[in-house]
Design an enzyme around this catalytic site. Structure first.
Site, mmCIF file in Angstrom:
data_model
loop_
_atom_site.group_PDB
_atom_site.id
_atom_site.type_symbol
_atom_site.label_atom_id
_atom_site.label_comp_id
_atom_site.label_asym_id
_atom_site.label_seq_id
_atom_site.Cartn_x
_atom_site.Cartn_y
_atom_site.Cartn_z
ATOM 1 N N GLY A 190 -159.705 -38.849 -43.767
ATOM 2 C CA GLY A 190 -160.519 -39.264 -44.778
ATOM 3 C C GLY A 190 -160.536 -37.728 -45.782
ATOM 4 N N ARG A 239 -158.711 -31.933 -31.749
ATOM 5 C CA ARG A 239 -159.759 -31.489 -32.641
ATOM 6 C C ARG A 239 -160.558 -30.304 -31.704
ATOM 7 N NH1 ARG A 239 -161.810 -36.782 -35.902
ATOM 8 N NH2 ARG A 239 -160.313 -36.377 -37.756
ATOM 9 N N GLY A 247 -157.694 -37.696 -37.752
ATOM 10 C CA GLY A 247 -157.863 -37.771 -36.336
ATOM 11 C C GLY A 247 -156.877 -38.598 -35.223
ATOM 12 N N LYS A 266 -160.008 -47.468 -41.156
ATOM 13 C CA LYS A 266 -161.224 -47.275 -42.089
ATOM 14 C C LYS A 266 -160.752 -47.626 -43.505
ATOM 15 C CE LYS A 266 -162.917 -43.484 -39.337
ATOM 16 N NZ LYS A 266 -163.048 -41.956 -39.295
HETATM 17 N N1 LIG Z 1 -153.515 -53.711 -37.809
HETATM 18 C C1 LIG Z 1 -154.669 -53.146 -37.335
HETATM 19 N N2 LIG Z 1 -155.823 -53.754 -37.101
HETATM 20 C C2 LIG Z 1 -156.961 -53.205 -36.545
HETATM 21 N N3 LIG Z 1 -156.905 -51.789 -36.389
HETATM 22 C C3 LIG Z 1 -155.694 -51.067 -36.690
HETATM 23 C C4 LIG Z 1 -154.582 -51.656 -37.151
HETATM 24 N N4 LIG Z 1 -153.786 -50.798 -37.477
HETATM 25 C C5 LIG Z 1 -154.355 -49.729 -37.065
HETATM 26 N N5 LIG Z 1 -155.638 -49.719 -36.504
HETATM 27 C C6 LIG Z 1 -156.386 -48.550 -35.721
HETATM 28 O O1 LIG Z 1 -156.750 -47.835 -36.882
HETATM 29 C C7 LIG Z 1 -157.304 -46.669 -36.144
HETATM 30 C C8 LIG Z 1 -157.101 -45.470 -36.779
HETATM 31 O O2 LIG Z 1 -157.806 -45.563 -37.977
HETATM 32 P P1 LIG Z 1 -158.214 -44.374 -38.933
HETATM 33 O O3 LIG Z 1 -158.492 -44.938 -40.350
HETATM 34 O O4 LIG Z 1 -159.656 -43.916 -38.382
HETATM 35 O O5 LIG Z 1 -157.440 -43.229 -38.743
HETATM 36 P P2 LIG Z 1 -157.397 -41.640 -39.274
HETATM 37 O O6 LIG Z 1 -157.259 -41.649 -40.651
HETATM 38 O O7 LIG Z 1 -156.168 -41.011 -38.434
HETATM 39 O O8 LIG Z 1 -158.265 -40.943 -38.590
HETATM 40 P P3 LIG Z 1 -159.728 -40.293 -39.215
HETATM 41 O O9 LIG Z 1 -160.037 -40.878 -40.627
HETATM 42 O O10 LIG Z 1 -160.791 -40.969 -38.377
HETATM 43 O O11 LIG Z 1 -159.538 -39.134 -39.185
HETATM 44 C C9 LIG Z 1 -156.629 -46.655 -34.672
HETATM 45 O O12 LIG Z 1 -157.534 -46.789 -33.507
HETATM 46 C C10 LIG Z 1 -155.803 -48.024 -34.765
HETATM 47 O O13 LIG Z 1 -155.901 -48.957 -33.523
HETATM 48 O O1 LIG Z 2 -162.681 -39.118 -37.934
HETATM 49 C C1 LIG Z 2 -163.006 -38.582 -38.987
HETATM 50 O O2 LIG Z 2 -162.184 -38.853 -40.007
HETATM 51 C C2 LIG Z 2 -164.037 -37.704 -39.103
HETATM 52 O O3 LIG Z 2 -164.538 -37.317 -37.844
HETATM 53 C C3 LIG Z 2 -165.233 -38.027 -39.944
HETATM 54 O O4 LIG Z 2 -165.558 -39.259 -39.316
HETATM 55 P P1 LIG Z 2 -166.440 -40.581 -40.299
HETATM 56 O O5 LIG Z 2 -165.449 -41.277 -41.092
HETATM 57 O O6 LIG Z 2 -166.910 -41.254 -39.165
HETATM 58 O O7 LIG Z 2 -167.390 -39.847 -41.001
#
Ligand SMILES: Nc1ncnc2c1ncn2[C@@H]1O[C@H](COP(=O)(O)OP(=O)(O)OP(=O)(O)O)[C@@H](O)[C@H]1O
Ligand SMILES: O=C(O)[C@H](O)COP(=O)(O)O
Length: 403
Positions: free
Chosen positions: A384, A37, A360, A202
């Site tokens: 997201g 990033r 990310g 998330k």
């Molecule tokens: N079964 C699980 N239980 C708990 N955590 C998990 C599981 N599977 C994946 N993860 C965690 O989910 C995290 C990533 O989730 P996130 O939703 O933030 O991903 P992303 O969409 O790539 O990132 P962002 O939305 O922040 O840009 C990782 O740190 C991973 O360890």
């Molecule tokens: O990791 C992300 O998806 C962005 O940096 C936004 O972070 P946030 O879900 O904490 O708002």
């Protein structure tokens, strides 16, 4: 939307330009485990600095609770930005206070500063328009021009994303322009079948996206933390796995609607479980057990998809015309739980279709697991954000740059 090229042609020498970036990078203590990033915003920061602007970079990192918290300091990201630019980057230890004021006042033309985490201030994420507005006023006092380039946060109605651009002449940076250009392809001209793979942690943010995707994709593969809310909604026990209990009725409705609409909503058939979340510091062996998805033992949590699911998901991705993947399939940061994420990443690499990885952590997973970025159609910095864009939602940070 006016772009940074227009700003550059108007001339920025001597102007204070605030770049709202997304430097929300994964950290292990103070070590950045993936700097994607930061690299992504370099073209914008470099172009402004080379044109003689005084560049003030602002970002959030993690989810601190509206007050300073050293664990979420942007100092490591500022240092890395300096390394990548090959120049000194000043760092303000607050966001809009004395340190920020003095740091910005001390910038010479062409110099770059980073101010401390926006979310150390309650006004940044407040739901109250006036409170956000007050914080935006203080940010506006630091700059003459605003450049929005934090694509990963454009879905947040936050002060620096939504309220601040209204207070300053505003432009879109190179990253936002590129991201929107690619994601538009996924909404305007989709090669079919369109397969979406969703995972990550998330869960509450991402479950809602399925509602919109049910009318757009032919196949949706569910992994990561969100899978367990689906398994629970089907009546299975999920032990101590991640659960978004309030979403169970919605998830049941998605399962029903998918059946009616002929959308394949595919859930894990097996999963890796353990009694404890793995030690992420030592990465000591976690010795997980593989169990059927409907047989998670009490007191155990699901931390990755299992081997049968890996094969199943690879087969569901093999004939895709378009793939959008957001969210790791498991806790990929630990080697014992990385196979599910690796298998899906490999299936995208092998896919003849147009493949987009969003998020990310998903982008970090692809890179840290050793995949070649060039093997994917596009790696988006927004998780997201890209999902909400694909849903067709108006994103506050893009709308704010438009008028
Ligand atoms: N079964 C699980 N239980 C708990 N955590 C998990 C599981 N599977 C994946 N993860 C965690 O989910 C995290 C990533 O989730 P996130 O939703 O933030 O991903 P992303 O969409 O790539 O990132 P962002 O939305 O922040 O840009 C990782 O740190 C991973 O360890
Ligand atoms: O990791 C992300 O998806 C962005 O940096 C936004 O972070 P946030 O879900 O904490 O708002």
């Amino acid at each position: 939307m006016k772009t940074i090229d227009e700003l550059l042609s108007e001339g920025v020498a001597g102007k204070r330009v605030l770049v709202r970036a997304d430097l929300n990078v994964p950290l292990d203590g103070t070590t950045i485990t993936d700097d994607g990033r930061i690299r992504a915003v370099l073209p914008t920061v470099k172009a402004l600095a080379e044109a003689g602007a005084r560049v003030v970079v602002a970002s959030h990192l993690g989810r601190p609770k509206g007050a300073p918290d050293p664990a979420f300091s942007l100092a490591p990201a500022a240092a890395r930005l300096g390394e990548l630019l090959g120049a000194d980057v000043a760092f303000a230890t607050d966001t809009v206070g004395e340190s920020a004021g003095a740091t910005v006042a001390g910038l010479a033309d062409g110099q770059v500063a980073v101010v401390e985490n926006l979310r150390f201030n309650a006004g940044e994420t407040s739901k109250d328009d006036a409170e956000r507005g007050e914080f935006a006023d203080r940010l506006a006092a630091l700059a003459d021009v605003y450049v929005g380039d934090g694509f990963g946060a454009v879905h947040r109605k936050h002060a620096s994303v939504f309220d601040l651009p209204a207070r300053l002449p505003h432009y879109a940076g190179y990253l936002i322009a590129t991201e929107v250009g690619v994601l538009r392809k996924l909404t305007d001209d989709v090669r079919r079948p369109y397969v979406v793979a969703l995972g990550g942690a998330k869960v509450s943010d991402k479950l809602a996206v399925i509602d919109a995707l049910l009318g757009k994709a032919e196949r949706i593969l569910i992994g990561g933390g969100m899978a367990y809310t689906f398994l629970k909604a089907q009546g299975h026990e999920i032990g101590t796995s991640l659960l978004q209990e309030d979403q169970i009725p919605a998830v049941r409705e998605y399962l029903e609607r998918a059946g009616k609409n002929g959308v394949e909503l595919v859930l894990p058939v097996d999963t890796l479980v353990a009694a404890e979340f793995p030690d992420m510091k030592t990465k000591a062996p976690a010795n997980p057990t593989t169990v059927a998805a409907d047989a998670i033992p009490a007191g155990h949590m699901g931390l990755d998809i299992g081997p049968e699911t890996r094969k199943l998901y690879a087969s569901k991705l093999a004939d895709a015309g378009t793939v959008f993947w957001n969210g790791p399939m498991g806790v990929f940061e630990h080697p014992d739980y990385a196979e599910g994420t690796k298998a899906v990443a490999q299936a995208l690499v092998d896919s003849p279709g147009f493949t987009v990885v969003g998020g990310g952590d998903s982008a970090a997973a692809v890179r840290t697991l050793g995949f070649d970025e060039q093997a994917f159609g596009h790696i988006s910095t927004g998780g997201g954000a890209s999902l909400e864009y694909l849903e067709g939602k108006t994103l506050p940070g893009l709308a704010a740059l438009e008028d």
